[in-house]
Write a protein that holds these residues in place. Sequence first.
Motif, PDB file in Angstrom:
ATOM      1  N   THR A  75       0.813  -1.214   0.000  1.00 17.62           N
ATOM      2  CA  THR A  75       0.000   0.000   0.000  1.00 17.62           C
ATOM      3  C   THR A  75       0.848   1.266   0.000  1.00 17.62           C
ATOM      4  O   THR A  75       0.595   2.190  -0.777  1.00 17.62           O
ATOM      5  CB  THR A  75      -0.934   0.011   1.224  1.00 17.62           C
ATOM      6  OG1 THR A  75      -1.731  -1.176   1.210  1.00 17.62           O
ATOM      7  CG2 THR A  75      -1.849   1.217   1.207  1.00 17.62           C
ATOM      8  N   GLN A  96      -7.414   1.133   2.299  1.00 14.78           N
ATOM      9  CA  GLN A  96      -7.905   1.349   3.659  1.00 14.78           C
ATOM     10  C   GLN A  96      -7.655   0.151   4.574  1.00 14.78           C
ATOM     11  O   GLN A  96      -7.308   0.324   5.744  1.00 14.78           O
ATOM     12  CB  GLN A  96      -9.402   1.679   3.634  1.00 14.78           C
ATOM     13  CG  GLN A  96      -9.713   3.051   3.061  1.00 14.78           C
ATOM     14  CD  GLN A  96     -11.211   3.312   2.967  1.00 14.78           C
ATOM     15  OE1 GLN A  96     -12.011   2.620   3.577  1.00 14.78           O
ATOM     16  NE2 GLN A  96     -11.592   4.313   2.186  1.00 14.78           N
ATOM     17  N   ASN A  97      -7.790  -1.078   4.042  1.00 13.96           N
ATOM     18  CA  ASN A  97      -7.636  -2.234   4.954  1.00 13.96           C
ATOM     19  C   ASN A  97      -6.213  -2.796   4.975  1.00 13.96           C
ATOM     20  O   ASN A  97      -5.799  -3.375   5.971  1.00 13.96           O
ATOM     21  CB  ASN A  97      -8.662  -3.340   4.636  1.00 13.96           C
ATOM     22  CG  ASN A  97      -8.496  -3.925   3.243  1.00 13.96           C
ATOM     23  OD1 ASN A  97      -7.389  -4.122   2.752  1.00 13.96           O
ATOM     24  ND2 ASN A  97      -9.622  -4.248   2.597  1.00 13.96           N
ATOM     25  N   GLN A  98      -5.456  -2.650   3.878  1.00 15.01           N
ATOM     26  CA  GLN A  98      -4.046  -3.063   3.819  1.00 15.01           C
ATOM     27  C   GLN A  98      -3.851  -4.509   4.292  1.00 15.01           C
ATOM     28  O   GLN A  98      -2.812  -4.857   4.860  1.00 15.01           O
ATOM     29  CB  GLN A  98      -3.181  -2.124   4.660  1.00 15.01           C
ATOM     30  CG  GLN A  98      -3.322  -0.661   4.268  1.00 15.01           C
ATOM     31  CD  GLN A  98      -2.493   0.264   5.137  1.00 15.01           C
ATOM     32  OE1 GLN A  98      -1.491  -0.127   5.719  1.00 15.01           O
ATOM     33  NE2 GLN A  98      -2.905   1.522   5.216  1.00 15.01           N
ATOM     34  N   GLU A  99      -4.847  -5.362   4.037  1.00 19.18           N
ATOM     35  CA  GLU A  99      -4.849  -6.700   4.627  1.00 19.18           C
ATOM     36  C   GLU A  99      -3.727  -7.605   4.123  1.00 19.18           C
ATOM     37  O   GLU A  99      -3.289  -8.508   4.858  1.00 19.18           O
ATOM     38  CB  GLU A  99      -6.207  -7.379   4.383  1.00 19.18           C
ATOM     39  CG  GLU A  99      -6.547  -7.569   2.911  1.00 19.18           C
ATOM     40  CD  GLU A  99      -7.884  -8.263   2.706  1.00 19.18           C
ATOM     41  OE1 GLU A  99      -8.391  -8.818   3.685  1.00 19.18           O
ATOM     42  OE2 GLU A  99      -8.399  -8.248   1.582  1.00 19.18           O
ATOM     43  N   LYS A 100      -3.233  -7.383   2.920  1.00 17.67           N
ATOM     44  CA  LYS A 100      -2.227  -8.298   2.371  1.00 17.67           C
ATOM     45  C   LYS A 100      -0.795  -7.777   2.477  1.00 17.67           C
ATOM     46  O   LYS A 100       0.141  -8.439   2.054  1.00 17.67           O
ATOM     47  CB  LYS A 100      -2.552  -8.612   0.901  1.00 17.67           C
ATOM     48  CG  LYS A 100      -3.832  -9.433   0.742  1.00 17.67           C
ATOM     49  CD  LYS A 100      -4.152  -9.731  -0.695  1.00 17.67           C
ATOM     50  CE  LYS A 100      -5.429 -10.549  -0.805  1.00 17.67           C
ATOM     51  NZ  LYS A 100      -5.843 -10.770  -2.216  1.00 17.67           N
ATOM     52  N   ASP A 101      -0.629  -6.598   3.059  1.00 17.30           N
ATOM     53  CA  ASP A 101       0.704  -6.014   3.132  1.00 17.30           C
ATOM     54  C   ASP A 101       1.684  -6.873   3.925  1.00 17.30           C
ATOM     55  O   ASP A 101       2.862  -6.976   3.575  1.00 17.30           O
ATOM     56  CB  ASP A 101       0.643  -4.614   3.743  1.00 17.30           C
ATOM     57  CG  ASP A 101       0.158  -3.573   2.732  1.00 17.30           C
ATOM     58  OD1 ASP A 101      -0.091  -3.949   1.579  1.00 17.30           O
ATOM     59  OD2 ASP A 101       0.022  -2.391   3.115  1.00 17.30           O
ATOM     60  N   GLU A 103       1.751 -10.131   4.258  1.00 20.46           N
ATOM     61  CA  GLU A 103       2.177 -11.274   3.438  1.00 20.46           C
ATOM     62  C   GLU A 103       3.117 -10.832   2.327  1.00 20.46           C
ATOM     63  O   GLU A 103       4.073 -11.535   1.992  1.00 20.46           O
ATOM     64  CB  GLU A 103       0.951 -11.973   2.842  1.00 20.46           C
ATOM     65  CG  GLU A 103       0.134 -12.730   3.865  1.00 20.46           C
ATOM     66  CD  GLU A 103      -1.151 -13.296   3.266  1.00 20.46           C
ATOM     67  OE1 GLU A 103      -1.173 -14.514   3.035  1.00 20.46           O
ATOM     68  OE2 GLU A 103      -2.102 -12.527   3.058  1.00 20.46           O
ATOM     69  N   TYR A 190      -2.571 -12.724  -4.825  1.00 19.61           N
ATOM     70  CA  TYR A 190      -2.492 -11.288  -5.091  1.00 19.61           C
ATOM     71  C   TYR A 190      -3.295 -10.836  -6.305  1.00 19.61           C
ATOM     72  O   TYR A 190      -3.564  -9.651  -6.466  1.00 19.61           O
ATOM     73  CB  TYR A 190      -1.031 -10.879  -5.255  1.00 19.61           C
ATOM     74  CG  TYR A 190      -0.222 -11.113  -4.003  1.00 19.61           C
ATOM     75  CD1 TYR A 190      -0.690 -10.697  -2.768  1.00 19.61           C
ATOM     76  CD2 TYR A 190       1.005 -11.784  -4.053  1.00 19.61           C
ATOM     77  CE1 TYR A 190       0.034 -10.931  -1.606  1.00 19.61           C
ATOM     78  CE2 TYR A 190       1.739 -12.011  -2.896  1.00 19.61           C
ATOM     79  CZ  TYR A 190       1.254 -11.581  -1.678  1.00 19.61           C
ATOM     80  OH  TYR A 190       1.971 -11.805  -0.534  1.00 19.61           O
TER      81      TYR A 190
END
Length: 257
Positions: A75, A96-101, A103, A190
């Motif tokens: 992000t 906004q959630n940056q959930e995969k950063d 990993e 991804y």
Amino acid sequence: FSLFLQVTCNCFTISNGEMQDVGVGLYPSMSLLNHSCDPNCVIVFEGYQLLLHSVREIQTGEELTISYVESLMPTRERQKQLMRQYCFECDCPLCQNQEKDAEKLAGEEHAWKEVKDAVDEVRYPKSKEEWKHVLTRCQNLLSSNMGDLPDTNIYKLKLLDCAMDACINVGSWEEALYYGNRTLVPYSLYYPGFHPLRAVQLMRVGKLQYSQGMFPQALETLKQAYNIMKVTHGKDHSLMKILMEIKEECEAMMRIQ
């Protein structure tokens, strides 16, 4: 400077059938599309012709969006590039959630930074000899960092891609397939849903499986590529026609066996 900035902001990178950059073009009408890191449309090229395809159901009145940057980036890096090149800060749901950063940057930081620097240094080789040097560099890095970085680390993933390309260009098909197979899980993570890069990667791996006589595995991989590519590229795209030919050849070989 103002004119240069306008041109830079509104041009598109032209890619070939395997999504490799080959040039830059200005497409004024497409420049009206806004950005999202999780867009509802993708752009592919047929030669110099730009094609826009929706990749999910679009509601009445919903804005069409494309991604201006590579969504594989973390992000922070995406936002830096968007601000630097397009002068805005993205606040899409993905940012906004940056959930995969976590990993994307998993593993020891010193290890992935070394890999990142090495990948950034690679320029597209012009000869088989240069590709051999690239492959040796990739092999050494993958060997030394094997325990430090998971394949889902984005810089490790780029290194695997680079190694796969090098193997293909020097004719090491079995090793190319080994690296290619390792990219498929990170690509599905991804690039979920319909994404042209995942379709092309599946097609490349399927072709390698086919070339080594692994017909059942190749057919399954090519079917996955087809299901994505019919959405991202459309059934009339030249790459789709090549995919169909390989898939039909694979089916014919399986009938013979």
